[in-house]
Scaffold this motif. Structure first.
Motif, PDB file in Angstrom:
ATOM      1  N   LEU A 190     -57.604  53.932 -11.343  1.00  0.00           N
ATOM      2  CA  LEU A 190     -57.648  54.684 -10.099  1.00  0.00           C
ATOM      3  C   LEU A 190     -57.811  53.743  -8.915  1.00  0.00           C
ATOM      4  N   THR A 191     -58.725  52.777  -9.033  1.00  0.00           N
ATOM      5  CA  THR A 191     -59.004  51.811  -7.968  1.00  0.00           C
ATOM      6  C   THR A 191     -59.640  50.573  -8.576  1.00  0.00           C
ATOM      7  N   ASP A 192     -59.505  49.457  -7.868  1.00  0.00           N
ATOM      8  CA  ASP A 192     -60.177  48.240  -8.333  1.00  0.00           C
ATOM      9  C   ASP A 192     -61.553  48.079  -7.693  1.00  0.00           C
ATOM     10  N   GLY A 193     -61.901  48.976  -6.746  1.00  0.00           N
ATOM     11  CA  GLY A 193     -63.240  48.995  -6.172  1.00  0.00           C
ATOM     12  C   GLY A 193     -63.574  47.854  -5.242  1.00  0.00           C
ATOM     13  N   ASP A 194     -62.557  47.148  -4.702  1.00  0.00           N
ATOM     14  CA  ASP A 194     -62.860  45.997  -3.857  1.00  0.00           C
ATOM     15  C   ASP A 194     -62.941  46.342  -2.370  1.00  0.00           C
ATOM     16  N   GLY A 195     -62.781  47.626  -2.016  1.00  0.00           N
ATOM     17  CA  GLY A 195     -62.911  48.042  -0.624  1.00  0.00           C
ATOM     18  C   GLY A 195     -61.768  47.625   0.274  1.00  0.00           C
ATOM     19  N   SER A 196     -60.616  47.282  -0.312  1.00  0.00           N
ATOM     20  CA  SER A 196     -59.448  46.912   0.497  1.00  0.00           C
ATOM     21  C   SER A 196     -58.211  47.621  -0.049  1.00  0.00           C
ATOM     22  N   ILE A 197     -57.187  47.730   0.793  1.00  0.00           N
ATOM     23  CA  ILE A 197     -55.953  48.414   0.405  1.00  0.00           C
ATOM     24  C   ILE A 197     -55.161  47.550  -0.561  1.00  0.00           C
ATOM     25  N   ASP A 198     -54.808  48.124  -1.687  1.00  0.00           N
ATOM     26  CA  ASP A 198     -53.894  47.495  -2.641  1.00  0.00           C
ATOM     27  C   ASP A 198     -52.859  48.552  -3.001  1.00  0.00           C
ATOM     28  N   ASP A 199     -51.675  48.453  -2.415  1.00  0.00           N
ATOM     29  CA  ASP A 199     -50.682  49.499  -2.683  1.00  0.00           C
ATOM     30  C   ASP A 199     -49.262  49.008  -2.464  1.00  0.00           C
ATOM     31  N   ALA A 200     -48.337  49.825  -2.947  1.00  0.00           N
ATOM     32  CA  ALA A 200     -46.913  49.640  -2.659  1.00  0.00           C
ATOM     33  C   ALA A 200     -46.568  50.648  -1.570  1.00  0.00           C
ATOM     34  N   LEU A 201     -46.250  50.156  -0.402  1.00  0.00           N
ATOM     35  CA  LEU A 201     -45.926  51.003   0.744  1.00  0.00           C
ATOM     36  C   LEU A 201     -44.420  51.246   0.750  1.00  0.00           C
ATOM     37  N   ILE A 202     -44.028  52.504   0.585  1.00  0.00           N
ATOM     38  CA  ILE A 202     -42.621  52.849   0.452  1.00  0.00           C
ATOM     39  C   ILE A 202     -42.082  53.265   1.814  1.00  0.00           C
ATOM     40  N   ILE A 203     -41.116  52.526   2.308  1.00  0.00           N
ATOM     41  CA  ILE A 203     -40.501  52.836   3.596  1.00  0.00           C
ATOM     42  C   ILE A 203     -39.006  53.015   3.366  1.00  0.00           C
ATOM     43  N   ALA A 204     -38.443  54.119   3.898  1.00  0.00           N
ATOM     44  CA  ALA A 204     -37.013  54.380   3.738  1.00  0.00           C
ATOM     45  C   ALA A 204     -36.215  53.198   4.293  1.00  0.00           C
ATOM     46  N   PRO A 205     -35.032  52.904   3.726  1.00  0.00           N
ATOM     47  CA  PRO A 205     -34.371  53.755   2.735  1.00  0.00           C
ATOM     48  C   PRO A 205     -34.805  53.468   1.293  1.00  0.00           C
ATOM     49  N   VAL A 206     -35.040  54.552   0.569  1.00  0.00           N
ATOM     50  CA  VAL A 206     -35.180  54.479  -0.885  1.00  0.00           C
ATOM     51  C   VAL A 206     -33.824  54.898  -1.447  1.00  0.00           C
ATOM     52  N   THR A 207     -33.199  54.044  -2.232  1.00  0.00           N
ATOM     53  CA  THR A 207     -31.817  54.275  -2.638  1.00  0.00           C
ATOM     54  C   THR A 207     -31.742  54.775  -4.073  1.00  0.00           C
ATOM     55  N   LEU A 208     -31.171  55.973  -4.242  1.00  0.00           N
ATOM     56  CA  LEU A 208     -30.968  56.549  -5.561  1.00  0.00           C
ATOM     57  C   LEU A 208     -29.487  56.909  -5.686  1.00  0.00           C
ATOM     58  N   THR A 209     -28.750  56.098  -6.428  1.00  0.00           N
ATOM     59  CA  THR A 209     -27.306  56.266  -6.564  1.00  0.00           C
ATOM     60  C   THR A 209     -26.984  56.689  -7.974  1.00  0.00           C
ATOM     61  N   ILE A 210     -26.120  57.692  -8.106  1.00  0.00           N
ATOM     62  CA  ILE A 210     -25.741  58.175  -9.432  1.00  0.00           C
ATOM     63  C   ILE A 210     -24.232  58.322  -9.531  1.00  0.00           C
ATOM     64  N   THR A 211     -23.737  58.225 -10.751  1.00  0.00           N
ATOM     65  CA  THR A 211     -22.344  58.535 -11.071  1.00  0.00           C
ATOM     66  C   THR A 211     -22.354  59.713 -12.036  1.00  0.00           C
ATOM     67  N   TYR A 212     -21.517  60.714 -11.745  1.00  0.00           N
ATOM     68  CA  TYR A 212     -21.523  61.921 -12.578  1.00  0.00           C
ATOM     69  C   TYR A 212     -20.100  62.451 -12.733  1.00  0.00           C
ATOM     70  N   THR A 213     -19.907  63.283 -13.736  1.00  0.00           N
ATOM     71  CA  THR A 213     -18.654  64.008 -13.898  1.00  0.00           C
ATOM     72  C   THR A 213     -18.952  65.482 -13.732  1.00  0.00           C
ATOM     73  N   ALA A 214     -18.128  66.161 -12.961  1.00  0.00           N
ATOM     74  CA  ALA A 214     -18.297  67.584 -12.727  1.00  0.00           C
ATOM     75  C   ALA A 214     -17.763  68.367 -13.933  1.00  0.00           C
TER      76      ALA A 214
END
Length: 215
Positions: A190-214
């Motif tokens: 949940l946390t490392d308890g060190d009192g500081s921010i440890d995170d992955a900050l997600i800023i757009a663009p987040v790219t999700l590309t797919i190939t599909y057949t209809a």
């Protein structure tokens, strides 16, 4: 005899993908067959490639204490030693129901950053299908969740395209619905308890590309 004639026949291809042969014979007035030929039909649905629109207005984060933030997307822990989980939403409405997902590629961080050392202290970041609708406090999930379709174990991996069979399967499960939504969390702590921010900050663009057949 000795003359030629053009013969045309309208054929309808089968609905299912595959290779098909239709055999034909010509016979004379005495019903004697004098030639045989076949038509070879290859049926395949054309594939399409699309980058799903990321929905920042439907994304955000939830802290283990219950607070939410829909203007920031991050996963890790906070300066108050709370766990932080990210929630991301993508628009699936442009993909016809019944389509088959062939390939998928997810790049988590386009212009974001990793703050502190979440991968060194919290473990690997994982992604889970989570149809949350709108972000609220009840969406937070305790550490130890199973069933992830993707994981990143270093800061460098978050900026690289991820492609695997479990991502394809997760997207296939969302075909026919308007949204593909998932949760990001560090599974092990949940946390490392060190009192500081440890995170992955997600800023757009987040790219999700797919190939599909209809269908």
């Amino acid at each position: 005899p000795g003359q030629s004639v053009d013969i045309s026949v309208n054929l309808t291809a089968p609905a299912a993908n595959g290779n098909y042969k239709g055999y034909w014979k010509l016979r004379n007035a005495a019903s004697v067959t004098f030639t045989q030929f076949y038509v070879d039909i290859k049926v395949s649905s054309p594939s399409a490639s699309v980058t799903l629109p990321y929905m920042p207005g439907e994304s955000g984060l939830v802290l283990s204490g219950g607070a939410t933030n829909t203007s920031t997307v991050a996963a890790g822990d906070s300066s108050s030693n709370e766990g932080v989980e990210a929630f991301l939403s993508f628009n699936m409405s442009g993909i016809p129901a019944g389509s088959t997902i062939q390939t998928a590629s997810l790049t988590l961080i386009g212009g974001g950053s990793v703050r502190g050392d979440p991968f060194g202290t919290l473990g690997c970041l994982r992604a889970y299908v989570h149809n949350y609708g709108t972000v609220d406090a009840g969406d937070f999930v305790a550490p130890g969740a199973g069933g992830a379709f993707a994981k990143w174990c270093s800061a460098g991996e978050t900026g690289s395209a991820l492609s695997n069979a479990t991502l394809v399967a997760a997207l296939q499960g969302a075909v026919g619905s308007s949204r593909f939504q998932f949760r990001l969390q560090f599974k092990d702590m949940l946390t490392d308890g060190d009192g500081s921010i440890d995170d992955a900050l997600i800023i757009a663009p987040v790219t999700l590309t797919i190939t599909y057949t209809a269908p």
